[in-house]
Write a protein that holds these residues in place. Structure first.
Motif, PDB file in Angstrom:
ATOM      1  N   SER A 271      -8.720 -36.545 -16.111  1.00  0.00           N
ATOM      2  CA  SER A 271      -9.546 -35.427 -16.216  1.00  0.00           C
ATOM      3  C   SER A 271      -8.999 -34.087 -16.859  1.00  0.00           C
ATOM      4  O   SER A 271      -9.767 -33.245 -16.849  1.00  0.00           O
ATOM      5  CB  SER A 271      -9.458 -35.207 -14.559  1.00  0.00           C
ATOM      6  OG  SER A 271      -8.075 -34.658 -14.106  1.00  0.00           O
ATOM      7  N   THR A 272      -7.889 -34.083 -17.465  1.00  0.00           N
ATOM      8  CA  THR A 272      -7.195 -33.135 -18.254  1.00  0.00           C
ATOM      9  C   THR A 272      -6.684 -33.458 -19.526  1.00  0.00           C
ATOM     10  O   THR A 272      -5.902 -34.594 -19.291  1.00  0.00           O
ATOM     11  CB  THR A 272      -6.609 -32.200 -17.274  1.00  0.00           C
ATOM     12  OG1 THR A 272      -6.095 -31.148 -17.898  1.00  0.00           O
ATOM     13  CG2 THR A 272      -5.193 -32.922 -16.720  1.00  0.00           C
ATOM     14  N   LEU A 292     -13.195 -36.632 -18.093  1.00  0.00           N
ATOM     15  CA  LEU A 292     -13.128 -35.512 -18.712  1.00  0.00           C
ATOM     16  C   LEU A 292     -14.630 -34.816 -18.433  1.00  0.00           C
ATOM     17  O   LEU A 292     -15.709 -35.448 -18.905  1.00  0.00           O
ATOM     18  CB  LEU A 292     -13.065 -35.660 -19.984  1.00  0.00           C
ATOM     19  CG  LEU A 292     -11.568 -36.061 -20.386  1.00  0.00           C
ATOM     20  CD1 LEU A 292     -11.556 -36.588 -21.952  1.00  0.00           C
ATOM     21  CD2 LEU A 292     -10.494 -34.970 -20.176  1.00  0.00           C
ATOM     22  N   GLN A 297     -11.429 -28.740 -21.821  1.00  0.00           N
ATOM     23  CA  GLN A 297     -10.190 -29.706 -21.658  1.00  0.00           C
ATOM     24  C   GLN A 297     -10.339 -30.380 -23.133  1.00  0.00           C
ATOM     25  O   GLN A 297      -9.394 -30.900 -23.764  1.00  0.00           O
ATOM     26  CB  GLN A 297     -10.690 -30.685 -20.707  1.00  0.00           C
ATOM     27  CG  GLN A 297     -10.394 -30.014 -19.175  1.00  0.00           C
ATOM     28  CD  GLN A 297      -8.812 -29.471 -19.171  1.00  0.00           C
ATOM     29  OE1 GLN A 297      -7.994 -30.066 -19.505  1.00  0.00           O
ATOM     30  NE2 GLN A 297      -8.809 -28.409 -18.364  1.00  0.00           N
ATOM     31  N   THR A 298     -11.379 -30.774 -23.631  1.00  0.00           N
ATOM     32  CA  THR A 298     -11.401 -31.838 -24.779  1.00  0.00           C
ATOM     33  C   THR A 298     -10.834 -31.136 -26.148  1.00  0.00           C
ATOM     34  O   THR A 298     -10.474 -31.758 -26.980  1.00  0.00           O
ATOM     35  CB  THR A 298     -12.867 -32.201 -25.164  1.00  0.00           C
ATOM     36  OG1 THR A 298     -13.698 -31.218 -25.161  1.00  0.00           O
ATOM     37  CG2 THR A 298     -13.116 -33.526 -23.840  1.00  0.00           C
ATOM     38  N   ASN A 315     -17.602 -40.605 -20.317  1.00  0.00           N
ATOM     39  CA  ASN A 315     -16.974 -39.323 -19.732  1.00  0.00           C
ATOM     40  C   ASN A 315     -18.327 -38.292 -19.502  1.00  0.00           C
ATOM     41  O   ASN A 315     -19.253 -38.351 -20.266  1.00  0.00           O
ATOM     42  CB  ASN A 315     -15.977 -38.680 -20.508  1.00  0.00           C
ATOM     43  CG  ASN A 315     -14.658 -39.226 -20.594  1.00  0.00           C
ATOM     44  OD1 ASN A 315     -13.793 -39.095 -20.037  1.00  0.00           O
ATOM     45  ND2 ASN A 315     -14.699 -39.847 -21.784  1.00  0.00           N
TER      46      ASN A 315
END
Length: 434
Positions: A271-272, A292, A297-298, A315
């Motif tokens: 998720s991060t 994600l 974050q991406t 995602n």
């Protein structure tokens, strides 16, 4: 098309890659369908878990004439099956010159799916360089210790619960131990391994997993285990890492993998990507089917500037507006996104967004839990917003619109002449000219 581009196209295909691998100067050829040696894309194995059911030994036992008895609880009772010379004779192949006496001897043994439980006699064949004992019921392989020239050892689908059951084999280059009962990746002696396959075991951590034990490791397969973290991974020589189908929440732990080119981490719970390291050689990243949710974050993938292929479909972030542009803006050297080629126009637009943010012309990514990433405004939107602001300036302090001017109600009347009589008159002139 260059060799690199052709290789990338093969990686993107949905067909299982099966590669021939050459070992030593005599070009020993290993032609088995082995994921760890082929280095195939984990996208090519969407149904891998369902397709690779654990071997139960039934067919092999019956094929060799054994009658299966039942225990009191109804489960099958398996007999002890010891390897004998006749079984060895039928599995030997590939005559090659020995490395010590320069005579000729068999260099390969295939003992797959024989329901074996004991293989002590095999240790007498010291000139073997490739041994496949997959699909048996073997708990220990220590009897192979005399095989000092062994290069490839395949022990998939057995009952080994610790890598300590693998003896010190100084020249071993490829070890595959899929679907055993391994709970740890520790236990091996310092070795010469370049390929290690430990997928579909019960490994929960990699502390420690370092270059003191694996000074030459280039390919590591850990799919389908119970990993929640990559902390402890310290193998600078690593080139390809497969950690799909685990329980990873992030990708911390990759900092020392400075030679990594391919990272396969699909089907986790990531998720991060905060603290994603700068990996100059990283070209391929597969993060399909994770958690994600945000561009903020991406964008950390941009810390590794040479990513050419990125797979992030599956995602939540892939459903957001501007997904494609944001991925390109964060990774300006992308050639493929979710298996689709990046056009030159897309690349230019993405780089412009990145450049505008770096120069402070465009706002940074802002998609926290309560603020989604705003779409980049067009020139028409910008002009419309300026007109709205001008209209707001004409409102009274209490928010009510100003009283209508009777002259404004007469549409046939000529517009008032240009004047410098104050901001209100300038606004009237601009509206009338519009």
């Amino acid at each position: 098309m260059s060799d690199v581009e052709e290789q990338e196209d093969e990686i993107q295909s949905n067909e299982e890659e099966v590669s021939d691998v050459l070992f030593e100067q005599d070009a020993l050829i290993i032609q088995d369908d082995i994921d760890i040696i082929s280095g195939g894309d984990d996208d090519a194995n969407d149904n891998l878990v369902l397709a690779e059911a654990d071997f139960d030994g039934k067919s092999a036992l019956r094929g060799f004439g054994y009658n299966l008895l039942a225990n009191e609880d109804g489960s099958l009772k398996y007999p002890e099956v010891h390897l004998d010379k006749e079984m060895i004779r039928t599995g030997l192949s590939h005559i090659a010159r020995t490395l010590d006496t320069f005579e000729f001897a068999y260099s390969r043994y295939d003992g797959r799916n024989r329901a074996l439980t004991e293989i002590d006699i095999l240790g007498q064949y010291v000139h073997l360089r490739a041994v496949d004992l997959s699909g048996n019921r073997i708990k220990s392989f220590k009897s192979l210790a005399p095989m000092k020239h062994l290069l490839v050892l395949l022990v998939n689908d057995n009952q080994m619960i610790s890598l300590e059951e693998i003896p010190h084999l100084p020249f071993l280059q490829a070890l595959s131990a899929k679907r055993n009962g391994l709970k740890s990746a520790q236990g091996l002696f310092s070795n010469s391994l370049t390929h290690l396959q430990l997928s579909f075991n019960k490994i929960s951590n990699l502390i420690p997993f370092d270059d003191a034990t694996f000074p030459n490791l280039t390919v590591l397969e850990l799919r389908g285990n119970n990993l929640q973290s990559l902390n402890g991974l310290n193998v600078p020589t690593l080139i390809r890492l497969f950690v799909a189908q685990n329980k990873l929440k992030n990708l911390n732990g990759l900092k020392t993998c400075t030679n990594l080119t391919h990272l396969h981490a699909r089907d986790n719970v990531i998720s991060t990507l905060e603290n994603f390291p700068r990996l100059e050689k990283l070209e391929y990243v597969n993060l399909r089917n994770n958690l994600l949710k945000r561009f903020s974050q991406t964008q950390f993938l941009g810390n590794s500037p040479n990513i050419r292929t990125l797979i992030a479909m599956g995602n939540p972030v892939a459903e957001l507006d501007d997904y494609k542009m944001e991925m390109i803006a964060a990774n300006p050297n992308l050639k493929r996104l979710d298996k689709q080629p990046i056009t030159e126009i897309d690349l230019v637009q993405g780089r412009q967004i990145r450049s505008g943010r770096e120069k402070g012309i465009l706002p940074p990514v802002n998609d926290d839990s309560e603020v989604l990433t705003p779409p980049m405004p067009s020139m028409e939107d910008t002009m419309a917003e300026e007109d709205e602001e001008d209209e707001d300036d004409d409102d009274n302090d209490d928010g009510s619109p100003p009283p209508e001017d009777p002259e404004d109600q007469d549409k046939d009347q000529e517009p008032p002449p240009r004047s410098s009589g104050g901001p209100e008159m300038d606004v009237e002139i601009r509206k009338a000219s519009t």
